[in-house]
Design an enzyme around this catalytic site. Structure first.
Site, PDB file in Angstrom:
ATOM      1  N   HIS A 134       1.108  -1.220  -0.181  1.00 36.89           N
ATOM      2  CA  HIS A 134      -0.043  -0.135  -0.156  1.00 36.89           C
ATOM      3  C   HIS A 134       0.762   0.969  -0.406  1.00 36.89           C
ATOM      4  O   HIS A 134       1.943   1.742   1.232  1.00 36.89           O
ATOM      5  CB  HIS A 134      -0.619   0.374   1.474  1.00 36.89           C
ATOM      6  CG  HIS A 134      -1.373  -1.204   1.411  1.00 36.89           C
ATOM      7  ND1 HIS A 134      -1.760  -2.144   1.801  1.00 36.89           N
ATOM      8  CD2 HIS A 134      -3.177  -0.830   0.662  1.00 36.89           C
ATOM      9  CE1 HIS A 134      -2.499  -3.043   1.734  1.00 36.89           C
ATOM     10  NE2 HIS A 134      -3.503  -2.085   1.143  1.00 36.89           N
TER      11      HIS A 134
ATOM     12  N   GLU B 222      -9.948  -2.911  -6.037  1.00 33.39           N
ATOM     13  CA  GLU B 222     -10.765  -3.622  -5.039  1.00 33.39           C
ATOM     14  C   GLU B 222     -12.441  -3.168  -4.426  1.00 33.39           C
ATOM     15  O   GLU B 222     -11.632  -2.573  -3.615  1.00 33.39           O
ATOM     16  CB  GLU B 222      -9.450  -4.004  -3.905  1.00 33.39           C
ATOM     17  CG  GLU B 222      -8.940  -3.779  -2.905  1.00 33.39           C
ATOM     18  CD  GLU B 222      -8.094  -4.613  -1.822  1.00 33.39           C
ATOM     19  OE1 GLU B 222      -8.872  -5.445  -1.409  1.00 33.39           O
ATOM     20  OE2 GLU B 222      -7.085  -3.411  -2.041  1.00 33.39           O
TER      21      GLU B 222
END
Ligand code: MN
Ligand code: MN
Length: 303
Positions: free
Chosen positions: A169, A194
Site C-alpha cells: 500500500h 478492489e
C-alpha cells in the site's frame, strides 16, 4: 537478450506474479466448499504459491460473511466454511518484490450471487475507466454507480491502492465511492483496484475487531528480550516490509515464545498489527480485486 532493460524485467515479474495469482484463484474456486477447513485453505493455497514459483506477498485472507479483510487462520484454527455463507478469498503473490494482489468472492447461498456480481461489474467499470490522467475520484464514482445500480452499497472506508516493489500500500488510493479526491493515475503506475459491497441497509463501513493475525515489520528498535530480537530478525530477513502471519512463525518458534515476543514487538512498535476488519453492522460483504498496470491508452489487468 542484451536488449532486456530493467523496466521490462520488472514488467515480466509483475506478469508472472499475476499469472500465478490467477491460477491460485482457480484453485480456490475448486477447493473452497461448505465445511472446508479455513486453515487447510490457507496452507494449500500458500503451499501452491511456492510450488508455482512465487511467494505470498501477504498471508492468504479469508473473509466469511461480515468479515471483510485481514483474517488469516491463526495457528490451529478450527474454523470451517459455514453453510449459506459468502466468502472472500484475497491473495497476494510476489516475485522478488513485484506484487500481484487479487480477490474473488464465492457464494454458498444463491441470495448472495447478485451482491458478488455487483463487485465484479464495479471492478470491470473501474478497469474500463483507468487510463493516464483519470482522477481517482472518477474511478470511485464509476464503482459506486455500478454497485448502486444493483441495489447495494459500497464500503466507503476501504480503498484500492498503489503498489510498488516490496510495498503493498503506497501513495495514492482508489476510493470505492464518489467525492473522495486524491489526484490522478499515471502511466506506468501499478494499482490494486478492489470494490467491496454490502447490503443497502448496512452501515457500509468496516470497523476493527480485536482479532489480529497479520503483522508487518516496521523498524528495528531497542528490545529487552533475546527472543523478540530473534523473531524480529527472522521477519525482517524473510518478509522484509511485506505482511506475514503469526501462523508462519508458530511453525518455526515455540508458541509461547511467539506470543510473548509479539507483545513486546507491538508494544515497542517494531511490528505493526492488522486488526481483522468487519462490516460495522454485521452485514455480508462481497469483494472483487485485480492488479492493473496503467498503460498509455488504458490499463492492463495482470491477475
Ligand atoms: Mn487484496
Ligand atoms: Mn489490495
Amino acid at each position: 537478450m542484451s536488449m532486456g532493460s530493467t523496466v521490462s524485467e520488472a514488467l515480466e515479474k509483475y506478469l508472472e506474479a499475476g499469472r500465478i495469482a490467477a491460477k491460485l484463484k482457480d484453485e480456490a474456486t475448486r477447493i473452497v466448499k461448505v465445511e472446508t477447513s479455513l486453515l487447510e485453505i490457507c496452507e494449500r493455497l500458500e503451499g501452491l504459491t511456492y510450488r508455482l514459483g512465487g511467494e505470498p506477498a501477504f498471508p492468504l485472507n479469508i473473509g466469511v460473511d461480515d468479515v471483510t479483510a485481514h483474517y488469516t487462520s491463526p495457528p490451529e484454527d478450527e474454523g470451517r466454511i459455514p453453510e449459506d455463507s459468502i466468502v472472500k478469498i484475497d491473495l497476494g503473490i510476489h516475485i522478488q518484490g513485484y506484487i500481484a494482489d487479487t480477490a474473488i468472492t464465492l457464494t454458498f447461498n444463491p441470495n448472495y450471487e447478485d451482491l458478488a456480481a455487483s463487485t465484479e461489474e464495479a471492478l470491470e467499470a473501474a478497469v474500463e475507466a483507468i487510463k493516464p490522467g483519470v482522477k481517482v475520484s472518477q474511478i470511485g464514482a464509476a464503482i459506486e454507480k455500478t454497485i448502486n445500480r444493483f441495489g447495494y452499497k459500497p464500503i466507503r472506508n476501504l480503498m484500492g491502492h498503489r503498489i510498488e516493489r516490496y510495498s503493498l500500500h503506497t501513495g495514492k488510493s482508489i476510493p470505492n465511492v464518489s467525492g473522495i479526491e486524491g489526484g490522478a493515475v499515471m502511466e506506468g503506475e501499478i494499482y490494486a483496484v478492489e470494490p467491496f459491497a454490502t447490503l443497502q441497509d448496512a452501515t457500509g463501513l468496516v470497523r476493527d475487531s480485536p482479532q489480529r493475525y497479520i503483522f508487518r515489520y516496521v523498524k528495528e528498535r531497542r528490545l529487552k528480550s533475546k527472543d523478540a530480537k530473534a523473531i524480529l530478525e527472522h521477519v525482517k530477513n524473510n518478509y522484509r516490509t511485506l505482511p506475514f502471519a503469526s501462523r508462519w512463525l508458530a511453525a518455526r518458534f515455540p508458541r509461547d515464545v511467539v506470543e510473548r515476543s509479539f507483545e513486546e514487538l507491538m508494544e515497542s512498535r517494531c511490528i505493526h498489527s492488522y486488526n481483522v476488519l468487519v462490516e460495522a453492522s454485521g452485514k455480508p460483504v462481497a469483494q472483487a480485486e485485480h492488479t492493473v498496470i496503467v498503460e498509455r491508452d488504458g490499463c492492463r489487468v495482470i491477475t
